[in-house]
Design a protein around this motif. Structure first.
Motif, PDB file in Angstrom:
ATOM      1  N   ASP A   1      75.768  60.772  65.559  1.00 20.21           N
ATOM      2  CA  ASP A   1      76.433  61.950  65.467  1.00 20.21           C
ATOM      3  C   ASP A   1      77.468  62.404  66.282  1.00 20.21           C
ATOM      4  O   ASP A   1      77.221  62.735  67.455  1.00 20.21           O
ATOM      5  CB  ASP A   1      75.404  63.271  65.146  1.00 20.21           C
ATOM      6  CG  ASP A   1      76.023  64.661  64.682  1.00 20.21           C
ATOM      7  OD1 ASP A   1      77.261  64.810  64.992  1.00 20.21           O
ATOM      8  OD2 ASP A   1      75.204  65.287  64.343  1.00 20.21           O
TER       9      ASP A   1
ATOM     10  N   LEU B   1      77.809  66.084  67.757  1.00 20.10           N
ATOM     11  CA  LEU B   1      76.489  66.538  68.574  1.00 20.10           C
ATOM     12  C   LEU B   1      76.793  65.700  70.002  1.00 20.10           C
ATOM     13  O   LEU B   1      76.234  66.467  71.167  1.00 20.10           O
ATOM     14  CB  LEU B   1      75.286  65.967  67.930  1.00 20.10           C
ATOM     15  CG  LEU B   1      74.074  66.421  68.650  1.00 20.10           C
ATOM     16  CD1 LEU B   1      73.840  68.082  68.803  1.00 20.10           C
ATOM     17  CD2 LEU B   1      72.762  66.112  67.776  1.00 20.10           C
TER      18      LEU B   1
ATOM     19  N   THR C   1      68.989  67.452  66.170  1.00 11.71           N
ATOM     20  CA  THR C   1      69.991  67.489  65.262  1.00 11.71           C
ATOM     21  C   THR C   1      71.097  68.490  65.020  1.00 11.71           C
ATOM     22  O   THR C   1      72.001  68.268  64.338  1.00 11.71           O
ATOM     23  CB  THR C   1      69.271  67.474  63.608  1.00 11.71           C
ATOM     24  OG1 THR C   1      68.599  68.802  63.805  1.00 11.71           O
ATOM     25  CG2 THR C   1      68.359  66.331  63.560  1.00 11.71           C
ATOM     26  N   ASP C   2      70.861  69.411  65.996  1.00 11.66           N
ATOM     27  CA  ASP C   2      71.796  70.648  65.888  1.00 11.66           C
ATOM     28  C   ASP C   2      71.624  71.180  67.332  1.00 11.66           C
ATOM     29  O   ASP C   2      70.613  71.495  68.049  1.00 11.66           O
ATOM     30  CB  ASP C   2      71.554  71.548  64.966  1.00 11.66           C
ATOM     31  CG  ASP C   2      72.587  72.719  65.039  1.00 11.66           C
ATOM     32  OD1 ASP C   2      73.764  72.452  64.640  1.00 11.66           O
ATOM     33  OD2 ASP C   2      72.104  73.978  65.390  1.00 11.66           O
TER      34      ASP C   2
ATOM     35  N   LYS D   1      73.429  74.289  69.835  1.00  7.75           N
ATOM     36  CA  LYS D   1      74.403  75.157  69.957  1.00  7.75           C
ATOM     37  C   LYS D   1      74.310  76.029  71.362  1.00  7.75           C
ATOM     38  O   LYS D   1      73.415  76.253  72.085  1.00  7.75           O
ATOM     39  CB  LYS D   1      73.826  76.588  69.080  1.00  7.75           C
ATOM     40  CG  LYS D   1      74.877  77.649  69.164  1.00  7.75           C
ATOM     41  CD  LYS D   1      74.245  78.939  68.240  1.00  7.75           C
ATOM     42  CE  LYS D   1      75.119  80.071  68.074  1.00  7.75           C
ATOM     43  NZ  LYS D   1      74.551  81.045  67.298  1.00  7.75           N
TER      44      LYS D   1
END
Length: 591
Positions: free
Chosen positions: A55, A58, A97-98, A100
């Motif tokens: 990714d 990311l 996976t994410d 923020k």
């Protein structure tokens, strides 16, 4: 929802769960194909794993992370191939996976780790960052748990927690008051309470026979490691009790705290030591009895032999350091330098090595015979291989210096183990202490402390010899708390005020409201107050209470984080009808 779990919560049983964590970035390690992030919150640390090749976005987001960034991460829990047994979450990691960024952070002024590179002053300036460190967090968690356990125990013993006023009347007997000007009553002042003493006695008059409070107190006095201008007490009072009732009740609380918070089972009754013995054998009213090394008075045995230092001394005292006859000249010189320090105050140190072959090596052998030294070692209970350390001078000063030397030797010999606890009650304090400068007596505790009943008759003829019905709890050389049986008889209280030099008008002005209350059926009562901050620091194994207070002051009484105390505006001064002296106003403007 910012998180499904905390950073200290996940375990092997959570494998394959999709979770969301939020916290602060402890550190980032980019190993090429993989990046590892330690994410921290109050509860612990979880390792995040980012596959840089899977990714790109990311991976780029992670590269931009800095220390103490606040982030939210979602991912799946996986078993770690290289486990970390040093942390509770060391068996798992979160495959992110994410990610923020919730907030960025400037570079902290010190590393937020257990072994930080920040000195105390820097850490106190940025205390909100220091509190993120594990040692600080653990100290506050211990403080919280101790407060809960105190309340649980006291409730089980029938005590009621009652809040008392923070703004009260100034009663300047003891430490200095912090005073607060009253806007609505110009020229008049409140005081912040040094303790809730008068209020808890009034609660006894009101019939609340078992009172306690975990309460903030204030004293305007010089500071040190175990003293702050604002501190917390476990304040307690009981009616229809004698000294024995109080000691048994709070010995029970002490045992409960040790068992519930430290897992230490204390068997049997705590020893009790008269104040006179504490001073005679330890030179302190808070002796550390984890080790022996009691003082031995050699005044009669060592004076009159032509050694001027001893012959001119009012007191000659010795301690026996077991197994220390092998001390080198360098080590003995270090001890001599120690006792000569201004804060210790001795003029010098005399030693006697009692060698394994029965011979003696001393610093004063030309003044004394082998027979003299044998008499000294016998009096001290020394065996071959032991070392006598001797100080001489005025009795009060020498006892104080010998106390410091004893503690220093205890530390050097590893006898002051912080995981060993030796409690005792010090009892039978003097009721009064004489001050030569003001030529008057002062209450050693406070004016409401009752004399021991058997000493009542000495109040008129020998007030300096009257013992107080007072007691201190001492653990490992730290005064944890103290209290007394109170005077509840008006005639005795008036006599006490007279001995302390109060005129009838002064006594009425400062304590009239309490004396008036006592006219309406004051019960026999007594109490105790414990230093809550000291309790926590003792249990945490810390030497300074600053480390167990969320936002402490420094040794100058300043909060270096928010720069208090500080000047106030002319408008505020005018509203309070106050005017600063010229020199004070000039200093305030300069600062």
């Amino acid at each position: 929802m910012y998180r499904t779990h905390t950073c200290g919560e996940l375990r092997i049983a959570d494998i394959d769960k999709t979770v969301t964590l939020s916290g602060w970035v402890q550190r980032v390690r980019n190993l090429g194909g993989m990046t590892f992030v330690d994410l921290r919150d109050r509860y612990g640390i979880s390792q995040l794993v980012i596959n840089n090749e899977a990714d790109d976005k990311l991976s780029q987001d992670v590269r931009n992370l800095g220390r103490e960034y606040v982030v939210q991460v979602t991912g799946k829990v996986a078993e770690r191939s290289s486990k970390n047994n040093k942390i509770p979450t060391g068996d798992i990691e979160v495959m992110a996976t994410d990610l923020k960024v919730l907030n960025t952070s400037d570079l902290p002024p010190f590393t937020i780790e257990d072994d930080t590179d920040g000195g105390e002053e820097l850490r106190m300036k940025y205390r909100y960052l220091d509190l993120r460190r594990n040692p600080a967090r653990k100290a506050l968690e211990l403080r919280h748990k101790m407060a809960l356990e105190v309340r649980n125990y006291m409730d089980g013993e029938g005590f009621m927690e009652v809040e008392t006023p923070v703004l009260m009347k100034s009663t300047p007997e003891g430490a200095r008051d912090f005073v607060v000007p009253s806007r609505m009553n110009p020229g008049q002042f409140y005081a912040l309470p040094q303790s809730p003493q008068v209020f808890k006695q009034l609660l006894m008059v009101a019939g609340y026979d078992r009172y306690f409070q975990i309460v903030k107190c204030f004293r305007d006095e010089d500071l040190r490691a175990d003293r702050q201008p604002e501190f917390t007490q476990i304040d307690c009072e009981m009616s229809f009790v004698d000294q024995e009732d109080i000691l048994n009740t709070f010995e029970g609380m002490t045992k409960h705290l040790f068992k519930s918070l430290r897992g230490v089972e204390m068997e049997g009754d705590f020893p009790r030591m008269p104040y006179a013995d504490a001073m005679k054998y330890y030179g302190s009213d808070k002796p550390d009895i984890r080790f022996d090394m009691r003082f031995v008075d050699l005044t009669a045995a060592a004076s009159g032999k032509g050694f001027k230092v001893f012959d001119d001394a009012g007191y000659i005292g010795a301690i026996c350091a077991k197994g220390c006859a092998t001390y080198s000249r360098k080590e003995l010189d270090q001890l001599t330098d120690f006792v000569k320090r201004p804060q210790v105050g001795a003029q010098g140190l005399v030693y006697v090595k009692y060698n394994e072959d029965g011979s003696f090596k001393t610093s004063v052998d030309k003044f004394f015979s082998a027979g003299d030294f044998k008499a000294w070692v016998d009096r001290c209970g020394a065996k071959p291989g032991d070392l006598l350390l001797i100080l001489a001078g005025s009795e009060k000063r020498t006892l104080t210096a010998l106390c410091e030397l004893r503690l220093e030797m205890g530390t050097r010999l590893g006898l002051r183990n912080k995981n060993k606890f030796a409690p005792l009650w010090v009892v039978d304090f003097p009721l009064l202490e004489w001050d030569d400068e003001t030529a008057r007596y002062y209450a050693m505790h406070h004016p409401f402390t009752s004399p021991k009943e058997e000493d009542f008759e000495l109040l008129d003829s020998e007030p300096g010899n009257v013992r107080a019905n007072a007691y201190d709890l001492v653990i490992n050389g730290v005064e944890i708390g103290g209290g007394s049986i109170r005077i509840h008889n008006d005639e005795l209280q008036q006599k006490m005020f007279k001995i302390l030099g109060f005129t009838e008008e002064e006594a009425e002005n400062q304590f009239g409201f309490l004396m008036n209350a006592f006219k309406y059926g004051a019960p026999p009562h007594g109490g105790v107050a414990f230093g809550f901050d000291r309790w926590v620091s003792l249990f945490a194994g810390l030497d300074s209470i600053r480390e167990v207070i969320a936002f402490p002051k420094n040794n100058a009484g300043r909060d270096v984080m928010n720069d208090a105390p500080s000047a106030i505006s002319d408008a505020q001064l005018n509203e309070l009808r106050l005017e600063l002296r010229k020199e004070a106003a000039k200093k305030a403007k300069e600062e």
